[in-house]
Design a protein around this motif. Structure first.
Motif, PDB file in Angstrom:
ATOM      1  N   UNK A  30       0.830  -1.206   0.000  1.00 35.36           N
ATOM      2  CA  UNK A  30       0.000   0.000   0.000  1.00 35.36           C
ATOM      3  C   UNK A  30       0.865   1.258   0.000  1.00 35.36           C
ATOM      4  N   UNK A  31       1.998   1.186   0.684  1.00 29.48           N
ATOM      5  CA  UNK A  31       2.940   2.306   0.636  1.00 29.48           C
ATOM      6  C   UNK A  31       3.427   2.510  -0.800  1.00 29.48           C
ATOM      7  N   UNK A  32       3.661   1.381  -1.493  1.00 27.47           N
ATOM      8  CA  UNK A  32       4.033   1.480  -2.900  1.00 27.47           C
ATOM      9  C   UNK A  32       2.950   2.137  -3.729  1.00 27.47           C
ATOM     10  N   UNK A  33       1.695   1.761  -3.481  1.00 30.12           N
ATOM     11  CA  UNK A  33       0.613   2.352  -4.269  1.00 30.12           C
ATOM     12  C   UNK A  33       0.410   3.817  -3.920  1.00 30.12           C
ATOM     13  N   UNK A  34       0.756   4.208  -2.692  1.00 30.23           N
ATOM     14  CA  UNK A  34       0.742   5.638  -2.378  1.00 30.23           C
ATOM     15  C   UNK A  34       1.759   6.353  -3.266  1.00 30.23           C
ATOM     16  N   UNK A  35       2.920   5.704  -3.478  1.00 31.59           N
ATOM     17  CA  UNK A  35       3.902   6.262  -4.401  1.00 31.59           C
ATOM     18  C   UNK A  35       3.387   6.300  -5.822  1.00 31.59           C
ATOM     19  N   UNK A  36       2.652   5.253  -6.221  1.00 30.89           N
ATOM     20  CA  UNK A  36       2.078   5.223  -7.567  1.00 30.89           C
ATOM     21  C   UNK A  36       1.067   6.354  -7.748  1.00 30.89           C
ATOM     22  N   UNK A  37       0.295   6.643  -6.711  1.00 33.39           N
ATOM     23  CA  UNK A  37      -0.673   7.748  -6.777  1.00 33.39           C
ATOM     24  C   UNK A  37       0.058   9.079  -6.934  1.00 33.39           C
ATOM     25  N   UNK A  38       1.148   9.246  -6.158  1.00 35.36           N
ATOM     26  CA  UNK A  38       1.964  10.457  -6.308  1.00 35.36           C
ATOM     27  C   UNK A  38       2.510  10.550  -7.733  1.00 35.36           C
ATOM     28  N   UNK A  39       3.001   9.410  -8.248  1.00 37.58           N
ATOM     29  CA  UNK A  39       3.537   9.399  -9.606  1.00 37.58           C
ATOM     30  C   UNK A  39       2.473   9.674 -10.654  1.00 37.58           C
ATOM     31  N   UNK A  40       1.302   9.022 -10.483  1.00 34.46           N
ATOM     32  CA  UNK A  40       0.231   9.167 -11.473  1.00 34.46           C
ATOM     33  C   UNK A  40      -0.303  10.594 -11.518  1.00 34.46           C
ATOM     34  N   UNK A  41      -0.506  11.191 -10.350  1.00 33.12           N
ATOM     35  CA  UNK A  41      -1.050  12.543 -10.316  1.00 33.12           C
ATOM     36  C   UNK A  41       0.045  13.597 -10.507  1.00 33.12           C
ATOM     37  N   UNK A  42       1.164  13.408  -9.793  1.00 33.35           N
ATOM     38  CA  UNK A  42       2.213  14.425  -9.811  1.00 33.35           C
ATOM     39  C   UNK A  42       2.881  14.567 -11.154  1.00 33.35           C
ATOM     40  N   UNK A  43       3.197  13.437 -11.812  1.00 37.27           N
ATOM     41  CA  UNK A  43       3.900  13.497 -13.090  1.00 37.27           C
ATOM     42  C   UNK A  43       3.051  14.187 -14.152  1.00 37.27           C
ATOM     43  N   UNK A  44       1.742  13.975 -14.082  1.00 36.35           N
ATOM     44  CA  UNK A  44       0.830  14.558 -15.059  1.00 36.35           C
ATOM     45  C   UNK A  44       0.956  16.076 -15.080  1.00 36.35           C
ATOM     46  N   UNK A  45       1.119  16.667 -13.901  1.00 34.86           N
ATOM     47  CA  UNK A  45       1.239  18.121 -13.802  1.00 34.86           C
ATOM     48  C   UNK A  45       2.684  18.573 -13.969  1.00 34.86           C
ATOM     49  N   UNK A  46       3.611  17.844 -13.341  1.00 43.23           N
ATOM     50  CA  UNK A  46       5.011  18.271 -13.364  1.00 43.23           C
ATOM     51  C   UNK A  46       5.594  18.251 -14.768  1.00 43.23           C
ATOM     52  N   UNK A  47       5.208  17.256 -15.581  1.00 43.77           N
ATOM     53  CA  UNK A  47       5.815  17.096 -16.906  1.00 43.77           C
ATOM     54  C   UNK A  47       5.285  18.081 -17.944  1.00 43.77           C
ATOM     55  N   UNK A  48       4.312  18.913 -17.577  1.00 46.17           N
ATOM     56  CA  UNK A  48       3.811  19.907 -18.529  1.00 46.17           C
ATOM     57  C   UNK A  48       4.915  20.888 -18.912  1.00 46.17           C
ATOM     58  N   UNK A  49       4.833  21.370 -20.124  1.00 47.83           N
ATOM     59  CA  UNK A  49       5.845  22.289 -20.639  1.00 47.83           C
ATOM     60  C   UNK A  49       5.915  23.553 -19.785  1.00 47.83           C
ATOM     61  N   UNK A  50       7.114  24.100 -19.659  1.00 44.97           N
ATOM     62  CA  UNK A  50       7.271  25.338 -18.889  1.00 44.97           C
ATOM     63  C   UNK A  50       6.651  26.537 -19.608  1.00 44.97           C
ATOM     64  N   UNK A  51       6.471  26.417 -20.919  1.00 46.43           N
ATOM     65  CA  UNK A  51       5.832  27.474 -21.713  1.00 46.43           C
ATOM     66  C   UNK A  51       4.316  27.304 -21.622  1.00 46.43           C
ATOM     67  N   UNK A  52       3.583  28.277 -21.065  1.00 48.62           N
ATOM     68  CA  UNK A  52       2.134  28.116 -20.890  1.00 48.62           C
ATOM     69  C   UNK A  52       1.378  27.921 -22.204  1.00 48.62           C
TER      70      UNK A  52
END
Length: 526
Positions: free
Chosen positions: A443-465
């Motif tokens: 479950x700790x791993x899946x908490x990491x997966x949730x962070x990865x699934x949600x966080x990467x979606x926003x973090x990987x967006x281009x710096x140019x709006x």
């Protein structure tokens, strides 16, 4: 008093590799095949969902709104998180076998329900899909602690690591199958309807029949789970649960006599000694014996899954960013599914599947600790090798080098911590808490997966709006996100130091269960 052990447990530890070992691998492994298929097949069709339900004229086709993308990609992980804790606890209370069939029933019903998602509006359809994906994840979550615990308690100590790794290796075939099924289904529809690219004819690029594609892909996940159900119900309860937790030594001896095809004596006195004065999960005794071990297994799994699921779920976005996939307007809806599935299949075939089986081959030679440490180290190296010269990889002609390094990060994830984080928690905790502790770690791993699934979606967006996906704020870009993921993998190297080596030892030796009576006796007054 010397160490106590039972003949039925000694027989399991010293048993030669037999047919029942391979039957157990297949029966438990098919659950993991289904788990991986169900969790990752959404990757191949999420862009199609965006085209069908959310793309408007003038927009780049295929982008789901942020809140919808979060839900579609992450809701199954939320269910998995809950299922791992609940079924892990239930497996220690009621027995591994009694709850093992429930997880498959949930997966079959929810896979079919996902494909039949209904509603008069797009919000209704996506809400129904997310409802069934949550319960699908809940069933998948139960498979983690139960499959790992059952295999570890059936296996002999000499090849236990390889057997548990082989169960987990079926995950690679599940991901591969998800890509192949999407390839076959999309290819059939593409040949039938031949839609033009979006920039040629936006309306004709999305035939009405495309709505069947994602439904078929999701529903096929029910087939392997349904085929496995009968055999799961035929498996006997593990001897270690029956003897050490349920304290029914007669049934344990009878079950293992039939499995091992030898006569085993009932040893009630030894069971009573080994299981005397059990301690609970929240006791000081557990904290003293296994507290740091649980911190180590849970943290390593958490760190791994942030990187692993980020890469897996959003590889389509990474491939588009470096130019391996055409831009969405250059493809029709069905062609896009085909190309995403092709990329996923190639990565699974070249990086994922081989890594799992290298672990099977070497884990009982090199040990869990070395393989996990090596895996985290090389994941960090290759992630930084992708990130630091990121602009170089985007140049024409350099895509093959990028894909090769990207595949190597998956190879060392699976010939490394993605396998060992699953194996070790099934070995180092006592029988009465084994499934619970594995469930907590998972479950700790899946908490990491949730962070990865949600966080990467926003973090990987281009710096140019002006270059972000519709509805998203600017992020730190793919390059900086890969650097962050490399740093996370580096942390995994250090937390691996908290995890003990379990190679070649019996489960009772690892957990100290056959020493409890000795320690109790020493503490008593003469």
């Amino acid at each position: 008093m010397g160490r106590e052990s039972m003949r039925v447990l000694d027989a399991l530890d010293s048993a030669k590799t037999q047919l029942y070992h391979f039957k157990a691998i297949v029966i438990t492994g098919m659950g993991f095949f289904t788990d991986a298929y169900d969790l990752f097949c959404i990757t191949t069709v999420s862009k199609l969902l965006g085209r069908i339900y959310y793309t408007k004229n003038g927009e780049i086709p295929g982008s789901l709104p942020p809140n919808v993308a979060d839900a579609v990609n992450g809701v199954a992980f939320c269910g998995t998180f809950a299922g791992q804790i609940f079924f892990g606890w239930l497996g220690d209370k009621l027995g591994r076998k009694k709850v093992y069939g429930l997880t498959l029933i949930l997966m079959v019903v929810s896979s079919i329900g996902s494909g039949l998602s209904f509603g008069h509006t797009r919000n209704g359809i996506i809400t129904t899909l997310c409802f069934f994906r949550f319960w699908l994840g809940f069933g998948i979550g139960g498979d983690y602690p139960l499959s790992a615990t059952i295999m570890s308690e059936y296996a002999n100590k000499r090849t236990r690591g390889a057997f548990i790794a082989a169960v987990f290796a079926m995950q690679g075939f599940g991901i591969l199958a998800g890509g192949i099924v999407a390839l076959i289904v999309s290819s059939a529809f593409n040949n039938k309807y031949k839609p033009p690219p979006f920039d040629v004819d936006p309306v004709a690029s999305l035939p009405d029949q495309a709505d069947y594609i994602w439904r078929i892909v999701l529903m096929i996940g029910a087939i392997p789970a349904a085929l496995t159900f009968y055999w799961r119900m035929k498996m006997p309860e593990t001897a270690r649960f029956t003897a050490l937790v349920a304290k029914n030594e007669r049934q344990a001896a009878a079950d293992m006599s039939s499995v091992l095809q030898v006569e085993l004596e009932v040893e009630k006195e030894k069971v009573d000694k080994i299981t005397k004065k059990p301690y609970g999960l929240f006791s000081k005794e557990f904290a003293r014996r296994h507290g740091l071990h649980l911190v180590g297994t849970a943290t390593c799994w958490f760190l791994l899954d942030i990187a692993y699921y980020s890469q897996n779920l959003f590889q389509k976005d990474i491939f588009t960013a470096v130019g391996w996939l055409p831009s969405p307007p250059k493809m029709g809806a069905i062609e896009e599914v085909y190309k995403i599935a092709k990329a996923q299949t190639l990565i699974a075939l070249c990086g994922l599947v081989p890594g799992y089986w290298f672990t099977v081959a070497f884990i009982d030679r090199w040990g869990r600790f070395v393989i996990q440490l090596m895996g985290f180290f090389f994941m960090s190296v290759f992630m930084f090798a992708l990130a630091i010269p990121y602009d170089h990889w985007k140049l024409k002609g350099n895509h093959i080098g990028f894909i090769l390094l990207y595949a190597l990060t998956f190879f060392f994830a699976n010939f490394g911590p993605n396998s060992t984080t699953f194996i070790v928690p099934a070995e180092i905790f006592p029988a009465r808490l084994r499934a619970t502790c594995h469930g907590i770690s998972a479950a700790s791993g899946k908490a990491g997966a949730i962070v990865g699934a949600f966080g990467f979606l926003y973090a990987a967006q281009n710096t140019n709006p002006h270059l972000t996906d519709a509805g998203y704020a600017p992020g730190i870009g793919v390059k900086n996100t890969l650097i962050v993921l490399g740093g996370i993998n580096t942390l995994g190297v250090f937390f691996t130091l908290l995890v003990p080596e379990s190679k070649g030892k019996s489960l009772e030796e690892l957990t100290g269960e056959n020493e409890e009576e000795e320690e109790t006796g020493e503490a008593s007054p003469a």
